[in-house]
Write a protein that holds these residues in place. Structure first.
Motif, short mmCIF file in Angstrom:
data_model
loop_
_atom_site.label_atom_id
_atom_site.label_comp_id
_atom_site.label_asym_id
_atom_site.label_seq_id
_atom_site.Cartn_x
_atom_site.Cartn_y
_atom_site.Cartn_z
N VAL A 144 3.39 -7.78 -2.59
CA VAL A 144 4.18 -7.66 -3.82
C VAL A 144 5.39 -8.57 -3.60
O VAL A 144 6.17 -8.36 -2.67
CB VAL A 144 4.65 -6.21 -4.05
CG1 VAL A 144 5.51 -6.12 -5.30
CG2 VAL A 144 3.45 -5.28 -4.15
N PHE A 173 12.84 -10.10 -2.00
CA PHE A 173 13.65 -9.01 -2.56
C PHE A 173 15.01 -8.93 -1.87
O PHE A 173 15.97 -8.45 -2.44
CB PHE A 173 12.90 -7.68 -2.41
CG PHE A 173 11.74 -7.55 -3.36
CD1 PHE A 173 11.93 -7.06 -4.63
CD2 PHE A 173 10.47 -7.96 -2.98
CE1 PHE A 173 10.87 -6.94 -5.52
CE2 PHE A 173 9.40 -7.85 -3.85
CZ PHE A 173 9.59 -7.35 -5.13
N SER A 221 4.65 0.33 -2.12
CA SER A 221 3.86 0.30 -0.88
C SER A 221 3.20 1.65 -0.57
O SER A 221 2.38 1.74 0.33
CB SER A 221 4.71 -0.19 0.29
OG SER A 221 5.87 0.58 0.38
N ARG A 244 14.44 -3.30 -5.38
CA ARG A 244 14.08 -3.05 -3.98
C ARG A 244 13.54 -1.64 -3.79
O ARG A 244 12.60 -1.43 -3.02
CB ARG A 244 15.27 -3.34 -3.07
CG ARG A 244 15.61 -4.84 -3.08
CD ARG A 244 16.89 -5.15 -2.35
NE ARG A 244 16.75 -4.85 -0.92
CZ ARG A 244 17.72 -5.14 -0.04
NH1 ARG A 244 18.85 -5.74 -0.44
NH2 ARG A 244 17.55 -4.86 1.22
N MET A 282 8.67 -11.22 -5.14
CA MET A 282 9.65 -11.48 -6.19
C MET A 282 9.32 -12.85 -6.76
O MET A 282 9.01 -13.79 -6.01
CB MET A 282 11.02 -11.48 -5.49
CG MET A 282 12.21 -11.53 -6.38
SD MET A 282 12.42 -9.99 -7.30
CE MET A 282 13.11 -10.66 -8.80
N THR A 326 11.65 -4.24 -15.82
CA THR A 326 10.62 -4.75 -14.91
C THR A 326 9.51 -5.49 -15.66
O THR A 326 9.04 -5.02 -16.69
CB THR A 326 9.97 -3.55 -14.17
OG1 THR A 326 10.97 -2.89 -13.40
CG2 THR A 326 8.85 -4.02 -13.25
N ALA A 352 7.05 1.81 -10.41
CA ALA A 352 6.22 1.69 -9.20
C ALA A 352 4.86 2.35 -9.41
O ALA A 352 3.83 1.82 -8.96
CB ALA A 352 6.93 2.33 -8.01
N ARG A 358 10.04 -1.75 -5.10
CA ARG A 358 9.17 -2.44 -4.16
C ARG A 358 8.75 -1.53 -3.00
O ARG A 358 7.59 -1.50 -2.59
CB ARG A 358 9.89 -3.69 -3.63
CG ARG A 358 8.98 -4.75 -3.02
CD ARG A 358 8.80 -4.60 -1.55
NE ARG A 358 7.60 -5.27 -1.06
CZ ARG A 358 6.41 -4.67 -0.98
NH1 ARG A 358 6.22 -3.44 -1.43
NH2 ARG A 358 5.39 -5.30 -0.46
#
Lengths: 442, 442
Positions: free
Chosen positions: B261, B222, B254, B247, B263, B277, B136, B250
């Motif tokens: 963003v 997601f 944020s 998830r 999937m 990833t 992330a 994701r």
């Protein structure tokens, strides 16, 4: 399997690269303030571009190869032919044109010399202007950059003129001027005997070679250069005029720097396209190779592209200047903002930690955020090894209270700060860093 | 004789290069604020470095050649293998390591594709940390840079996971996973028929290929990815775990950006070293190639140097981003200081002019100084074409009075300013430029 970098290349770790940025930033800012604009050239050019006038030594040391299409190309050994080519393709450019660039350049020398095959080179050129003022501006910019890098008093600029040397050498009977220039270019790198033999090999008789060696080895001033040269070759109006311009240029350079600018008849430069003023800067102790060098090359536009293009410029590598900057303690990174490390007692607080880090960055700090599940002591160790000034700790207690604990990593002192007060806390630390003058970029 | 640049390379004039600096500066500053440090890699590496795991397509497009010693080397096509090599040579580096770099990279494609053979690429990598938080952070940094470049709302990040795809493809009976990945990587660039034929060529039967094509072409969230995948291949604990991490990742992204963003199961990346990833950013309109891309590559350290090295990173070229920045009007240079042109009525005042220019630079302005003997009107024309804000005129009258005449080139208004007052005049203009917010660097 273990891979190494290719010989003559260098891996630049942060401690190698970051202080180098001071050179890039200082040189670029100085050039911009002088009205020079930033351009970039391709890293690959046709080898023929350098065959025209760069000189045999340079061409023999290019990092040349055949591309997949079988064309003879090379990693660029220097920038000048490329920028001249660029000027020639744009008839619309209003002159004079002032450009600078900061590319990598390459050469393929024998490995035993221990020199790098790849380095950065700062270049600045002034196109479309003749005369001592243009030459003085370019030399002045070079000196200004060195001064701004903290090297004032650590170097001297040595100046000469190709036309002067041409007249002098012709006057004493030298026929192969280009050959003599390439021997003279190595004057300070070879023994007296090698030098004399080299000159003789270009067709100069022994006694003339001895006279030339004598003139080159003496310290000579802008005031006595004419007399010195005349005493050997006789009076010449050309020499009188060139020396007048040299003295005018010397006077104008002092508008830019207080560093010494001296006359040195042994400076002729290795590249064969120079036509007038030539110069190099050396460390005062005279222990290193040239820091930078350049000169006037008014005929390269004609030779490469059939255009009339008065031009003067210089190039400065990053290798010698690094050695000098280390000597004077200028080889370091200036801290631009206070650095925080955001620690978390549990990965449950990861989202909170990222938000705190984002707040710190917005408020004028930099923030490394923990992303692993590690003990607090491991995180604090990272904070130190990253050179952070503060650790921001997010534990259960802090989360519940809506605050953070901030530890000053230098003093070990801890304070509790509410989340709403964090931006102000960071902004104050940033301001105090700048107040101490450590955040100055230039 | 007329020289051209080598095909696929570009001459970058000031108007091409200077706005590009906004990318360099913004990306570098963002990376630094995230705790990433600047490194640099050699431009030439042994070709074998890429043969290990970069993938056949990349190796076939390298700008490779034999050096003078007959060794197979290449201009670097990407940075990742070099930085992994650098990490491996330094056992002392405390982990995690955060690095960024901004080198030129090269490729040798067929000329008809019209793509550049040389471009700049920003790279950032986080070594020594596993898990969704590390992924992330890297995606967050990428998005943060795009947002700071004024592209918020102009792009979306598409995310996928190599392990998820591996499970899915294995689950539906695909044997040649690597082959399938390289077909899937071209999913959005080829027709449905070509795609199906491509998959069949790797040994996948037609009906499975059709199912795969259907899943890849649908927008998937997601929240429903697990169900969608399971409906084809059946339940899998591996898939459940990967989707949970996706998830989590994701959610954490944020913290960095409000940009979308999503999937996207068709994102697998062309390089074969990714292990978890993977992500790419695209313009919202979907008209351009990827703006940037990256992912996790935990096994490259083992493959290249026999070390355990969790790693995640991304690379961003300057070409697609230039197109996007032009669209939103962000492709421009921000003025950092007021620009003066120092005009002289006679070359007798050259020294005075250089001194005035130096004073202006010291006081926060940039100054181009006349160095030729030209008419005042020619000089004023230069002042305009150089984009100067003010002309500073030095004539006989001004010199006698100890002052200068300053003409505002926008309004045409002229004022007389005494030399002693010049620094304050310039400083006020510099302050008012910054006050209008035009002098903001970042």
């Amino acid at each position: 399997m273990k891979f190494e970098h290719v010989r003559g290349f260098r891996d630049q770790y942060p401690e190698d690269y970051e202080p180098r940025e001071v050179i890039f930033r200082t040189a670029s800012k100085a050039a911009r303030l002088f009205g020079y604009r930033h351009v970039d050239v391709p890293s690959v050019e046709y080898l023929d571009l350098y065959r025209v006038k760069s000189g045999d030594e340079l061409v023999s040391q290019t990092f040349a190869f055949k591309d997949r299409g079988g064309r003879e190309v090379t990693l660029i050994p220097e920038v000048t032919p490329s920028v001249v080519r660029m000027i020639a393709s744009r008839k619309d450019l209003p002159r004079p044109v002032r450009w600078f660039s900061f590319p990598k350049v390459w050469r393929y020398e024998e490995p035993q010399s221990g020199r790098l095959r790849e380095h950065f080179q700062f270049n600045a050129d002034l196109f479309g202007a003749k005369g001592p003022a243009a030459d003085a501006e370019v030399i002045g910019l070079a000196a200004h950059i060195l001064d701004r890098l903290g090297l004032e008093g650590q170097y001297e600029v040595r100046v000469n003129n190709r036309k002067l040397m041409d007249s002098f050498l012709t006057g004493v009977g030298v026929k192969d001027i280009a050959g003599a220039f390439s021997v003279i270019d190595r004057f300070r790198k070879t023994s007296r005997e090698e030098f004399l033999d080299g000159l003789e090999a270009t067709g100069v008789d022994r006694s003339t070679a001895v006279s030339i060696a004598e003139v080159l080895s003496q310290r000579i001033s802008f005031d006595d250069v004419e007399e010195r040269v005349s005493s050997i070759m006789g009076r010449s109006e050309t020499v009188t005029e060139i020396v007048r311009e040299l003295r005018e240029m010397r006077k104008l350079i002092s508008c830019f720097t207080r560093s010494p600018v001296v006359m040195d008849l042994s400076i002729v430069r290795g590249l064969s396209y120079y036509t007038g003023t030539v110069f190099e800067a050396f460390d005062t102790a005279g222990e290193l190779r040239a820091i930078l060098g350049g000169g006037r090359y008014d005929s390269l536009g004609e030779l490469l592209a059939g255009i009339d293009l008065p031009a003067v410029g210089f190039g400065m590598g990053d290798v010698v200047i690094e050695i000098l900057m280390r000597r004077v303690g200028a080889w370091r990174v200036e801290k631009k903002e206070p650095k925080f490390y955001v620690c978390i007692a549990s990965s449950m607080f990861q989202e909170e930690a990222f938000s705190v880090a984002a707040e710190i960055r917005k408020s004028g700090g930099s923030a490394v955020c923990e992303v692993s599940e590690r003990s607090l002591s491991a995180q604090l160790k990272s904070a130190s090894s990253e050179g952070c000034d503060f650790a921001v700790i997010l534990g259960e207690r802090e989360i519940e209270a809506g605050g953070v604990t901030i530890r000053d990593l230098a003093s070990g002192e801890q304070v509790s700060v509410m989340r709403v007060d964090l931006p102000r806390y960071v902004a104050e630390r940033a301001a105090s860093l700048h107040g101490r003058g450590q955040g100055k970029i230039y």
